[in-house]
Design an enzyme around this catalytic site. Structure first.
Site, PDB file in Angstrom:
ATOM      1  N   THR A 186       6.849   1.096   8.766  1.00 17.35           N
ATOM      2  CA  THR A 186       7.218   1.096   7.347  1.00 17.35           C
ATOM      3  C   THR A 186       8.742   1.121   7.283  1.00 17.35           C
ATOM      4  O   THR A 186       9.399   1.501   8.257  1.00 17.35           O
ATOM      5  CB  THR A 186       6.670   2.339   6.622  1.00 17.35           C
ATOM      6  OG1 THR A 186       7.257   3.486   7.223  1.00 17.35           O
ATOM      7  CG2 THR A 186       5.162   2.427   6.728  1.00 17.35           C
ATOM      8  N   GLU A 331       0.727  -0.154   5.515  1.00  8.94           N
ATOM      9  CA  GLU A 331      -0.425   0.643   5.954  1.00  8.94           C
ATOM     10  C   GLU A 331      -1.751  -0.047   5.646  1.00  8.94           C
ATOM     11  O   GLU A 331      -2.807   0.423   6.052  1.00  8.94           O
ATOM     12  CB  GLU A 331      -0.407   2.013   5.254  1.00  8.94           C
ATOM     13  CG  GLU A 331       0.701   2.949   5.742  1.00  8.94           C
ATOM     14  CD  GLU A 331       1.992   2.831   4.943  1.00  8.94           C
ATOM     15  OE1 GLU A 331       2.233   1.744   4.366  1.00  8.94           O
ATOM     16  OE2 GLU A 331       2.755   3.808   4.905  1.00  8.94           O
ATOM     17  N   LYS A 444      10.518  11.013 -15.177  1.00 10.37           N
ATOM     18  CA  LYS A 444       9.802  12.114 -15.813  1.00 10.37           C
ATOM     19  C   LYS A 444      10.613  12.623 -16.990  1.00 10.37           C
ATOM     20  O   LYS A 444      11.611  13.305 -16.834  1.00 10.37           O
ATOM     21  CB  LYS A 444       9.529  13.217 -14.801  1.00 10.37           C
ATOM     22  CG  LYS A 444       8.640  12.703 -13.687  1.00 10.37           C
ATOM     23  CD  LYS A 444       8.300  13.739 -12.648  1.00 10.37           C
ATOM     24  CE  LYS A 444       7.560  13.092 -11.490  1.00 10.37           C
ATOM     25  NZ  LYS A 444       8.422  12.554 -10.433  1.00 10.37           N
ATOM     26  N   TRP A 449       5.422  10.744 -18.170  1.00  9.39           N
ATOM     27  CA  TRP A 449       5.891   9.737 -17.219  1.00  9.39           C
ATOM     28  C   TRP A 449       6.268   8.442 -17.931  1.00  9.39           C
ATOM     29  O   TRP A 449       5.549   7.974 -18.809  1.00  9.39           O
ATOM     30  CB  TRP A 449       4.798   9.401 -16.217  1.00  9.39           C
ATOM     31  CG  TRP A 449       4.564  10.475 -15.203  1.00  9.39           C
ATOM     32  CD1 TRP A 449       5.193  11.681 -15.125  1.00  9.39           C
ATOM     33  CD2 TRP A 449       3.637  10.425 -14.131  1.00  9.39           C
ATOM     34  NE1 TRP A 449       4.712  12.382 -14.060  1.00  9.39           N
ATOM     35  CE2 TRP A 449       3.745  11.640 -13.430  1.00  9.39           C
ATOM     36  CE3 TRP A 449       2.719   9.462 -13.679  1.00  9.39           C
ATOM     37  CZ2 TRP A 449       2.979  11.924 -12.312  1.00  9.39           C
ATOM     38  CZ3 TRP A 449       1.952   9.750 -12.571  1.00  9.39           C
ATOM     39  CH2 TRP A 449       2.090  10.978 -11.892  1.00  9.39           C
TER      40      TRP A 449
HETATM   41  P1  ADP Z   1       7.544   0.251   2.257  1.00  7.72           P
HETATM   42  O1  ADP Z   1       6.436   1.063   1.636  1.00  7.72           O
HETATM   43  O2  ADP Z   1       7.999   0.804   3.530  1.00  7.72           O
HETATM   44  O3  ADP Z   1       8.615  -0.155   1.305  1.00  7.72           O
HETATM   45  P2  ADP Z   1       5.759  -1.943   2.206  1.00  7.72           P
HETATM   46  O4  ADP Z   1       6.170  -3.332   2.387  1.00  7.72           O
HETATM   47  O5  ADP Z   1       4.584  -1.446   2.894  1.00  7.72           O
HETATM   48  O6  ADP Z   1       6.956  -1.130   2.682  1.00  7.72           O
HETATM   49  O7  ADP Z   1       5.712  -1.633   0.655  1.00  7.72           O
HETATM   50  C1  ADP Z   1       4.553  -1.290  -0.010  1.00  7.72           C
HETATM   51  C2  ADP Z   1       4.893  -0.944  -1.418  1.00  7.72           C
HETATM   52  O8  ADP Z   1       5.523  -2.031  -2.085  1.00  7.72           O
HETATM   53  C3  ADP Z   1       3.712  -0.619  -2.268  1.00  7.72           C
HETATM   54  O9  ADP Z   1       3.259   0.688  -2.050  1.00  7.72           O
HETATM   55  C4  ADP Z   1       4.262  -0.850  -3.666  1.00  7.72           C
HETATM   56  O10 ADP Z   1       5.007   0.255  -4.112  1.00  7.72           O
HETATM   57  C5  ADP Z   1       5.208  -1.990  -3.461  1.00  7.72           C
HETATM   58  N1  ADP Z   1       4.565  -3.245  -3.866  1.00  7.72           N
HETATM   59  C6  ADP Z   1       3.979  -4.172  -3.083  1.00  7.72           C
HETATM   60  N2  ADP Z   1       3.523  -5.206  -3.806  1.00  7.72           N
HETATM   61  C7  ADP Z   1       3.819  -4.924  -5.106  1.00  7.72           C
HETATM   62  C8  ADP Z   1       3.595  -5.600  -6.356  1.00  7.72           C
HETATM   63  N3  ADP Z   1       2.993  -6.783  -6.437  1.00  7.72           N
HETATM   64  N4  ADP Z   1       4.026  -4.978  -7.476  1.00  7.72           N
HETATM   65  C9  ADP Z   1       4.635  -3.787  -7.440  1.00  7.72           C
HETATM   66  N5  ADP Z   1       4.881  -3.116  -6.296  1.00  7.72           N
HETATM   67  C10 ADP Z   1       4.480  -3.669  -5.142  1.00  7.72           C
END
Ligand code: ADP
Length: 547
Positions: A186, A331, A444, A449
Site C-alpha cells: 500500500t 488489499e 467533522k 460528517w
Molecule cells: P492506498 O490505500 O495506499 O492509497 P490504494 O490504491 O489501495 O492505495 O487506494 C485505495 C483507496 O483509493 C480506496 O480505499 C479509496 O479510498 C480510493 N479509491 C479507489 N477508487 C476510488 C473511486 N473510484 N472513488 C473514490 N475513491 C476511490
C-alpha cells in the site's frame, strides 16, 4: 458426497498458456523506454517468459523468492509477471515514484532477491543498490547496446542477454493454487507501507470477475491499453485479463502525457483503457486544446480516486467514450465495484443517469459489501445513510505480509472476518455504492460528517477550475469546516466568492465550503492521489473567516 470434477489448480501460468495456444498471433505492442515501438505476439511473449523462468532458476531464484521490479508498462514487465509467478516465485512490483528511502524499506521488508528495472530507473537503483541488503543481482531491462558503460550497481546483468542465454523449454510447475504469486505494498500515506500478498487462486478468480461484461468487459475483439501502471496493483489485473480473453495489449511505457497517449490510442486503434483521473485530465486537456477525437476508443475505466461527473460528461458527451467508474484497493487485488448501469436506468433522464454513474458502482461477483456505524451496527442500504464500508471475498486480504499491519479483519456475529476499507460510503437498494470520503479525510463539523468528494465534484465542474481538493480546517466553533484548495485553469479568472456562490442550491447550505485558497499545485502521491495529509499540514494554521 463430493463432486466428481477434476482437481486442477488455478494458476497464473495457465493464463499465458491459454493466450499462446488460442491467441498466439494476437499482438502485444509496447512503447519502449528506449524510445521506439516494439511489436510482439502472445506466442513470442510466452516463449520469452519461459526463457526468463529458466534464467531466474539459473540465478538461484527458488520457490517463494521475491522477484522485484521497478518498471513501466511494457512487454518485458509482462514477461516477468508470468516468468516469476508462473515458476513459483513471487513477483514484487515496487513503485518507482516512492521516495528512495521508502523503496529501500519496502525491498528490505519484502526480502527481494533480485531486482529488474527499466533504464529510466538506473539513477534510482544506483542510489539504493548499496542499501537493499537482500538483493543479490540487478537486471537492467534492456539490450546490450543500451547497457551503461559503467555503473556503481553491483552484479548488473542485461535482460536480453539473460533471455538469449536461456532455453525456451520450461514446464510451468503445477503448484498449489494457494501459493503466493505476487506482492504489492500500500502507498503508506499513514505509517509504513503494508504488503498485500496475492495467491494464484485469488489472482485467477479476480481475473474471471474483472473480465466479465458488467465489470471491465474485456474480449478478444478489444485492444486494451492499461495506463494504470503495472506497479499499481498489477495494473488492476489487466495483464492477466488480456491473456484470459486474448485481447490485443498496448503498453505506453513511460510516456503518459496527453499527446503520447492520444497518439498511441489512435495509431494502435485502442478500444479500452484504464487509469486514474489525474492522467485523464491531462489527456482531455490535450484533446480539447488540439480539437482532436477518439476514433476507436469505446470505454475507459476510471478509478483509484473519485471520477468527477464533469470528467464523465466530457468523455461521454463530447467524445463518445463510455466511462466505467470503478473502485477498489491494493488489499482487494484491487477490484471491488464497477459502475455499469442496469436496464432500468435507460428510462432515466440524463441527469439522473449521470447521478448513478457518478457512484462507484455495484459489487462484482465475489465481493460482499456492508456499511456499519460506530458500534459496528449494520446500516440500511437506502442510498443516504453513510457508514464505514466493509468487504469480504476470495481476493481480499486476510492479513498483511509478515503480519505487519496488525490483524485487519473485523469479525461478524457468525465469526466471519470482514476487511474494513477505511472508506465511508452509502449503499442503495440496487446495490450501488458511493464513496463519500475516506474515513480519515471526512470533515467533522459540529459532530456531523461532511463528505469532501461531493464538494470537490462541484468545484471541478466550474469551468475555471483545473483541480480542487477539500480538507477540514480548524474552526473555533464547529471543530472543522470545509476549506477548498484550488488550482485554476491557466489564464482563468475566478474569485473565492464566485466559487462559493457556485455551490448555491447544489448542496445542503451548511456543507458549503467556508473558504477557498488558490494554489499553483496540489500535492499528489505515488499513485496519483491527492495527499490530503500534506494539505492539512500546509493549511494547519489557516484562519477561516468566522461568521
Ligand atoms: P492506498 O490505500 O495506499 O492509497 P490504494 O490504491 O489501495 O492505495 O487506494 C485505495 C483507496 O483509493 C480506496 O480505499 C479509496 O479510498 C480510493 N479509491 C479507489 N477508487 C476510488 C473511486 N473510484 N472513488 C473514490 N475513491 C476511490
Amino acid at each position: 458426497m463430493n463432486g466428481l470434477m477434476m482437481q486442477q489448480p488455478l494458476l497464473i501460468s495457465s493464463l499465458l498458456v491459454h493466450a499462446e495456444r488460442h491467441h498466439g498471433e494476437q499482438e502485444v505492442v509496447s512503447r519502449r523506454v528506449e524510445g521506439d515501438i516494439h511489436r510482439s505476439t502472445y506466442r513470442e511473449l510466452a516463449a520469452r517468459s519461459r526463457r526468463m523462468a529458466n534464467a531466474l532458476a539459473a540465478q538461484g531464484i527458488a520457490f517463494g523468492d521475491r522477484v522485484a521490479t521497478l518498471a513501466w508498462n511494457g512487454y518485458r514487465h509482462m514477461e516477468l509477471y508470468y516468468a516469476a509467478s508462473g515458476s513459483g516465485a513471487v513477483l514484487h512490483t515496487l513503485n518507482p515514484r516512492l521516495h528512495p528511502d521508502q523503496v529501500v524499506w519496502i525491498a528490505d521488508h519484502a526480502e527481494d532477491r533480485i531486482l529488474f528495472f527499466d533504464l529510466s530507473f538506473l539513477p534510482l537503483v544506483e542510489a539504493v543498490a548499496a542499501r537493499v541488503k537482500t538483493v543479490k543481482a540487478f537486471v537492467l531491462m534492456t539490450d546490450r547496446a543500451h547497457m551503461p558503460a559503467a555503473s556503481s550497481v553491483p552484479n548488473l546483468l542485461c535482460y536480453e542477454e539473460l533471455i538469449a542465454g536461456a532455453s525456451d523449454h520450461f514446464d510451468w510447475p503445477q503448484i498449489d493454487e494457494n501459493a503466493a504469486s505476487s506482492l504489492c505494498y500500500t502507498s503508506g500515506t499513514t505509517g509504513h507501507p503494508k504488503g498485500a500478498l496475492y495467491s494464484h487462486r485469488s489472482t485467477v478468480l479476480h481475473t474471471y470477475a474483472a473480465a466479465l461484461p458488467d465489470a471491465l468487459n474485456c474480449s478478444a475483439r478489444d485492444t486494451i491499453l492499461p495506463v494504470v501502471p503495472m506497479f499499481h496493483v498489477n495494473a488492476w489485473g489487466l495483464p492477466y485479463a488480456a491473456c484470459m480473453v486474448g485481447a490485443k495489449l498496448v503498453f505506453p511505457g513511460p510516456f503518459l502525457d496527453g499527446k503520447s497517449l492520444h497518439d498511441l490510442f489512435e495509431s494502435e486503434r485502442v478500444t479500452v483503457s484504464a487509469g486514474v483521473p489525474t492522467v485523464w485530465q491531462a489527456l482531455l486537456a490535450h484533446v480539447e486544446a488540439n480539437d482532436l477525437r477518439f476514433s476507436t476508443m469505446r470505454r475507459t475505466i476510471i478509478g483509484g480516486s473519485a471520477c468527477t461527473p464533469a470528467m464523465m460528461q466530457a468523455f461521454q458527451q463530447r467524445y463518445d467514450v463510455q466511462v466505467l467508474h470503478a473502485w477498489g484497493m491494493t488489499e482487494m487485488s484491487p477490484l471491488g465495484t464497477v459502475c455499469t448501469l442496469k436496464p432500468a436506468h435507460d428510462r432515466l433522464g440524463a441527469d439522473a443517469r449521470m447521478a448513478v454513474q457518478a457512484k462507484q458502482g455495484r459489487a462484482v461477483f465475489g465481493v460482499d459489501m456492508k456499511i456499519v456505524g460506530e458500534e459496528g451496527e449494520e446500516l440500511p442500504h437506502d442510498g443516504k445513510t453513510s457508514g464505514e464500508l466493509l468487504v469480504r471475498g476470495p481476493w481480499i486480504i486476510a492479513s498483511y505480509f509478515k503480519g505487519d499491519g496488525g490483524d485487519p479483519l473485523v469479525p461478524d456475529a457468525q465469526g466471519r472476518g470482514w476487511f474494513p476499507t477505511g472508506d465511508v460510503s452509502t449503499l442503495d437498494a440496487d446495490g450501488y455504492m458511493q464513496i463519500t470520503d475516506r474515513s480519515k479525510d471526512v470533515i467533522k463539523s459540529g459532530g456531523e460528517w461532511i463528505g469532501s468528494i461531493d464538494l470537490e465534484n462541484i468545484a471541478m465542474a466550474h469551468p475555471a477550475v483545473a483541480m480542487a481538493a477539500c480538507i477540514g480546517a480548524r474552526h473555533p466553533k464547529w471543530d472543522e469546516r470545509p476549506l477548498l484548495v484550488v488550482v485554476k485553469k491557466p489564464g482563468a479568472a475566478l474569485t473565492r466568492d464566485e466559487l462559493i456562490a457556485s455551490y448555491d442550491g447544489k448542496i445542503a447550505r451548511w456543507w458549503t465550503p467556508d473558504d477557498v485558497v488558490f494554489v499553483d499545485a496540489i500535492p499528489l502521491g505515488a499513485t496519483g492521489k491527492v495527499q490530503k495529509n500534506k494539505l492539512r499540514e500546509q493549511f494547519a494554521n489557516h484562519k477561516l473567516p468566522t461568521a
